[in-house]
Structure formats: structure tokens, C-alpha cells
Scaffold this active site. Sequence first.
Site, mmCIF file in Angstrom:
data_model
loop_
_atom_site.group_PDB
_atom_site.id
_atom_site.type_symbol
_atom_site.label_atom_id
_atom_site.label_comp_id
_atom_site.label_asym_id
_atom_site.label_seq_id
_atom_site.Cartn_x
_atom_site.Cartn_y
_atom_site.Cartn_z
ATOM 1 N N LEU A 36 0.845 -1.209 0.000
ATOM 2 C CA LEU A 36 0.000 0.000 0.000
ATOM 3 C C LEU A 36 0.873 1.249 0.000
ATOM 4 C CD1 LEU A 36 -2.946 -1.006 2.386
ATOM 5 C CD2 LEU A 36 -2.821 -1.184 -0.109
ATOM 6 N N ALA A 84 5.350 -3.326 -8.091
ATOM 7 C CA ALA A 84 6.505 -2.583 -8.602
ATOM 8 C C ALA A 84 6.298 -1.106 -8.310
ATOM 9 C CB ALA A 84 6.642 -2.778 -10.117
ATOM 10 N N SER A 86 6.159 2.011 -10.464
ATOM 11 C CA SER A 86 5.797 1.929 -11.880
ATOM 12 C C SER A 86 5.772 3.258 -12.624
ATOM 13 C CB SER A 86 4.411 1.279 -12.000
ATOM 14 O OG SER A 86 3.416 2.171 -11.542
ATOM 15 N N THR A 138 7.266 -4.976 -18.677
ATOM 16 C CA THR A 138 6.856 -3.877 -19.556
ATOM 17 C C THR A 138 7.633 -3.879 -20.874
ATOM 18 O OG1 THR A 138 7.032 -1.467 -19.754
ATOM 19 C CG2 THR A 138 8.480 -2.484 -18.178
ATOM 20 N N ASP A 139 7.043 -3.293 -21.894
ATOM 21 C CA ASP A 139 7.770 -3.145 -23.168
ATOM 22 C C ASP A 139 8.868 -2.095 -23.066
ATOM 23 O OD1 ASP A 139 6.159 -0.870 -23.030
ATOM 24 O OD2 ASP A 139 5.412 -1.020 -25.081
ATOM 25 N N GLU A 140 8.866 -1.320 -21.972
ATOM 26 C CA GLU A 140 9.869 -0.250 -21.869
ATOM 27 C C GLU A 140 11.286 -0.798 -21.734
ATOM 28 O OE1 GLU A 140 8.836 3.176 -19.562
ATOM 29 O OE2 GLU A 140 6.702 2.730 -19.694
ATOM 30 N N TYR A 163 13.218 3.510 -14.242
ATOM 31 C CA TYR A 163 12.100 2.549 -14.146
ATOM 32 C C TYR A 163 12.347 1.355 -15.057
ATOM 33 C CZ TYR A 163 7.623 0.388 -15.385
ATOM 34 O OH TYR A 163 6.637 -0.524 -15.663
ATOM 35 N N LYS A 167 13.084 -2.652 -14.234
ATOM 36 C CA LYS A 167 12.234 -3.751 -14.726
ATOM 37 C C LYS A 167 13.093 -4.716 -15.560
ATOM 38 C CE LYS A 167 8.379 -4.314 -14.307
ATOM 39 N NZ LYS A 167 7.566 -4.974 -13.241
ATOM 40 N N ASN A 193 -0.912 0.367 -20.480
ATOM 41 C CA ASN A 193 -2.306 0.027 -20.162
ATOM 42 C C ASN A 193 -3.101 1.293 -19.832
ATOM 43 O OD1 ASN A 193 -2.435 -3.168 -18.466
ATOM 44 N ND2 ASN A 193 -0.973 -2.503 -19.996
ATOM 45 N N ILE A 219 0.666 18.443 -21.738
ATOM 46 C CA ILE A 219 1.191 17.456 -22.700
ATOM 47 C C ILE A 219 2.691 17.718 -22.853
ATOM 48 C CG2 ILE A 219 1.134 16.744 -25.152
ATOM 49 C CD1 ILE A 219 -1.318 15.809 -23.562
ATOM 50 N N TYR A 220 3.468 16.670 -22.608
ATOM 51 C CA TYR A 220 4.931 16.806 -22.683
ATOM 52 C C TYR A 220 5.402 17.112 -24.098
ATOM 53 C CZ TYR A 220 6.032 14.716 -18.076
ATOM 54 O OH TYR A 220 6.183 14.456 -16.739
ATOM 55 N N ASN A 262 0.457 11.123 -27.900
ATOM 56 C CA ASN A 262 -0.158 11.751 -26.725
ATOM 57 C C ASN A 262 -1.148 12.845 -27.113
ATOM 58 O OD1 ASN A 262 1.377 10.055 -25.200
ATOM 59 N ND2 ASN A 262 2.849 11.615 -24.531
ATOM 60 N N PRO A 307 12.786 14.458 -19.204
ATOM 61 C CA PRO A 307 14.144 14.142 -19.659
ATOM 62 C C PRO A 307 14.249 12.696 -20.140
ATOM 63 C CG PRO A 307 14.115 14.714 -17.291
ATOM 64 C CD PRO A 307 12.701 14.827 -17.792
HETATM 65 P P1 NAD Z 1 0.722 0.508 -9.826
HETATM 66 O O1 NAD Z 1 1.810 1.492 -9.540
HETATM 67 O O2 NAD Z 1 -0.646 1.002 -10.104
HETATM 68 O O3 NAD Z 1 0.604 -0.523 -8.606
HETATM 69 C C1 NAD Z 1 1.743 -1.048 -7.982
HETATM 70 C C2 NAD Z 1 1.277 -1.760 -6.721
HETATM 71 O O4 NAD Z 1 2.425 -2.367 -6.115
HETATM 72 C C3 NAD Z 1 0.660 -0.837 -5.678
HETATM 73 O O5 NAD Z 1 -0.503 -1.418 -5.140
HETATM 74 C C4 NAD Z 1 1.741 -0.727 -4.607
HETATM 75 O O6 NAD Z 1 1.217 -0.512 -3.313
HETATM 76 C C5 NAD Z 1 2.410 -2.082 -4.736
HETATM 77 N N1 NAD Z 1 3.805 -2.073 -4.250
HETATM 78 C C6 NAD Z 1 4.773 -1.179 -4.557
HETATM 79 N N2 NAD Z 1 5.904 -1.499 -3.900
HETATM 80 C C7 NAD Z 1 5.645 -2.625 -3.191
HETATM 81 C C8 NAD Z 1 6.425 -3.445 -2.330
HETATM 82 N N3 NAD Z 1 7.714 -3.157 -2.070
HETATM 83 N N4 NAD Z 1 5.837 -4.534 -1.777
HETATM 84 C C9 NAD Z 1 4.527 -4.841 -2.040
HETATM 85 N N5 NAD Z 1 3.753 -4.092 -2.834
HETATM 86 C C10 NAD Z 1 4.316 -2.991 -3.408
HETATM 87 O O7 NAD Z 1 1.290 -0.390 -11.024
HETATM 88 P P2 NAD Z 1 0.485 -1.033 -12.252
HETATM 89 O O8 NAD Z 1 0.326 0.006 -13.297
HETATM 90 O O9 NAD Z 1 -0.678 -1.766 -11.744
HETATM 91 O O10 NAD Z 1 1.582 -2.056 -12.790
HETATM 92 C C11 NAD Z 1 1.630 -3.402 -12.294
HETATM 93 C C12 NAD Z 1 2.790 -4.121 -12.957
HETATM 94 O O11 NAD Z 1 2.607 -4.101 -14.369
HETATM 95 C C13 NAD Z 1 4.142 -3.468 -12.690
HETATM 96 O O12 NAD Z 1 5.095 -4.503 -12.517
HETATM 97 C C14 NAD Z 1 4.433 -2.688 -13.966
HETATM 98 O O13 NAD Z 1 5.822 -2.591 -14.178
HETATM 99 C C15 NAD Z 1 3.770 -3.567 -14.989
HETATM 100 N N6 NAD Z 1 3.285 -2.876 -16.207
HETATM 101 C C16 NAD Z 1 2.484 -1.782 -16.107
HETATM 102 C C17 NAD Z 1 2.027 -1.180 -17.266
HETATM 103 C C18 NAD Z 1 1.084 0.009 -17.215
HETATM 104 O O14 NAD Z 1 0.794 0.594 -18.265
HETATM 105 N N7 NAD Z 1 0.562 0.374 -16.053
HETATM 106 C C19 NAD Z 1 2.398 -1.656 -18.521
HETATM 107 C C20 NAD Z 1 3.235 -2.780 -18.583
HETATM 108 C C21 NAD Z 1 3.671 -3.374 -17.413
#
Ligand code: NAD
Length: 352
Positions: A36, A84, A86, A138-140, A163, A167, A193, A219-220, A262, A307
Site C-alpha cells: 500500500l 513494482a 511503476s 513492460t515493453d519499456e 524505471y 524492470k 495500459n 502534454i509533454y 499523446n 528528460p
Molecule cells: P501501480 O503502480 O498502479 O501498482 C503497484 C502496486 O504495487 C501498488 O498497489 C503498490 O502498493 C504495490 N507495491 C509497490 N511497492 C511494493 C512493495 N515493495 N511490496 C509490495 N507491494 C508494493 O502499477 P500497475 O500500473 O498496476 O503495474 C503493475 C505491474 O505491471 C508493474 O510490474 C508494472 O511494471 C507492470 N506494467 C504496467 C504497465 C502500465 O501501463 N501500467 C504496462 C506494462 C507493465
Amino acid sequence: MKTILVTGCAGFIGSNFVPYFLEKYPEYRLVNLDLLTYAGNLENLREVENDPRYTFVHGNICNRELVEYIFDAYDVRGVIHFAAESHVDNSIKNPGIFVETNVNGTFTLLDVAYKRWMEKPFVHKKGYETCRFHHISTDEVYGTLGEEGLFTEETPYAPNSPYSASKAGSDMVVRSYRHTYGMNTVITNCSNNYGPKQHDEKLIPTIIRNAIHGNPIPIYGDGKNIRDWLYVLDHCKGIDLAYHEGRAGETYNIGGRNERNNLYIANKICEILDDIYPVENNPSFRYESDERPSSYKELITFVEDRPGHDRRYAIDATKIENELGWRADENFETGIVKTIRWYLKKYEGKEV
Ligand code: NAD
């Protein structure tokens, strides 16, 4: 009943995944380990909080004792790892926590899973042969593209932000546990997403929120950065398929073939808002009608670029499409309407 440890499911993607997965698989119990952080919100999981097959554990994926306790207490037989840090902008300001959570946290989960599921390299404990560790990435990690080309699973890693570097590091740790210990791993690398429950800081909620509150829509740079946008439930369906049917040790790219820049996104959101929640019906624009903008588009404002801002990401999803039969159900233009309606309810309490 089989228990799967899911991490970070109070965040955006995980909180869309949990209700979908619980409903589809009555034979699973899900234990959600989430710290959280600012990004996690239990409100996102209201609909499942009383489900007897769902358990929330508040804690850090880097806390090895806690992770060991969860594996033992619930006899965990699978991991789907979302947790993560993120947000790219945050990783530029404060990279250390990204390495800590994304690299060390993934290592801790993997290493505990290895010790709990396997006797020694390539030998599973009896009954644990099918336990799988699914890492959400992620694709990044692939870096940036020019005008042409797509990221495939063979594209060399070239992460550009703290970031994406963290990953990429976590993907490499997962890869090494497959190669060295024979763990049953799978990695999915997904494009951007969007959809319900995304944190306010991200691009699409930021555009919607500022528009409906009558604030400048930032917008960046020149607005021409391109991402391949995927509706969050389509990502969840891809994860489901890769977790159940993906080949061990493989990576699957997930992306919707929906490249949009964007500026297009901001304009599209404004057009839909103009249609379903016109400025003249919006109490944020109370001032005299001759000063009122005629469209939300007038709020779009270019701001200094991020940046190191990657120019273009785009996914070739052929592998998951051909091998696992995955297809995105939404395109950007259909998914964004659902998304805007969800945020109008959240920010304005309005069903439109
Ligand atoms: P988010 O930032 O919305 O949620 C991350 C969650 O992880 C949060 O609930 C946070 O409390 C929890 N968290 C963070 N550090 C923690 C820790 N040390 N221990 C336990 N919980 C922890 O992220 P998201 O957008 O839901 O992304 C989820 C995953 O999908 C990530 O691994 C991200 O890299 C990957 N991803 C996201 C996207 C995107 O567009 N959002 C795209 C591709 C991949």
C-alpha cells in the site's frame, strides 16, 4: 483449493486482474501481498474484499521473512507478480526505490519460491512440479523505436529510464532462475495500459481529470510521443493465458496494435467529453458563456518534455496471438469511452 500469491494488486492492473481471475477460476484462492504505497488503494478491491477466496496481506515483497511465512502458511503453488514502482517520472526523481522494489523484491519472491518448490536445480519437490512464477513486465525494457519497427521477444534490451532499467533487471533475475535452477517461469512484457482504477498521476487520468475540472491539460514536449495502448482487461486476459498455457521459460509480448500519440489521446478524450459531458453542462465552467471554451481541447497545454523521454514504443504480439490465441477485445477508441465514463463517476459522481 490451490493458492496463488499475487503481489501489488491494490494497484491499477492487479486490482483489475483479481476480480476477473476469482470469477473465472472458482478453484483458486488468491493471497494479495501489497505494501500500500501511494500507488496502492484497497478501494480498488472493494468488490472482492469479502470473498472467502481472497486474502489481503499488508507488507513488502522485499521482506523475506514475511514472504516465507506466506508461502508456508498458505502453501503457495503459483506466483503472479505485479508489485513494482511503476511511474517513470518518479524514477527520474527517486531511482533508488525502483531498484529496491523492482529488482530486490523480485529476487526475494523468486528465491523463496525456488526454495519452497524445488529440492535442487531442475528437481521439483513432489507435488510442486507445476508451480509457476509469472513475472509481469513492460515493453519499456526494449528502449525506444524510430518511426518504423516493432518490439518482438527477440529485441535486445535497451532500457532508458531508471524505471525500465529496474524492470529489465528484474526480468534478468527471472531469466537466470529459469536457466540456472530450471524454475517454471514465464514473463509477459506489456505495452501501456489504460482503464479503470489507474492512479491519478498517469497520463490518461491526468488528461480526464484536468479537462473536467477546467484546468490546463499538460502534454509533454510536442505531444508526438507514441505508445501502444492496451485496455487493462485485455492485458489481464493475456496474463491469464500466459500463466496457464505459456511455455515454461518463455517471454510473451502483449500489445494491442493501437499506436497513438499523446496529442491524439488528449484530443480524442476531449472530443468524447465534448459529446457526453459538454462544457456548458459542467459546473467547473460556471463563468460567463462568452469566456467559456467551446471545447475541452482549448485546455491542452504543452509543457517541458520529460528528460530522456522515449519517442515510440510498439509491440509485435504475434507470438502470444499465434501460440496462445490471445486477441485484444478493445481498440483504443472503444476502451477509452469506458475509461472516461469510469473516471466521470469517480471524479464527478456522474453516470453518463
Ligand atoms: P501501480 O503502480 O498502479 O501498482 C503497484 C502496486 O504495487 C501498488 O498497489 C503498490 O502498493 C504495490 N507495491 C509497490 N511497492 C511494493 C512493495 N515493495 N511490496 C509490495 N507491494 C508494493 O502499477 P500497475 O500500473 O498496476 O503495474 C503493475 C505491474 O505491471 C508493474 O510490474 C508494472 O511494471 C507492470 N506494467 C504496467 C504497465 C502500465 O501501463 N501500467 C504496462 C506494462 C507493465
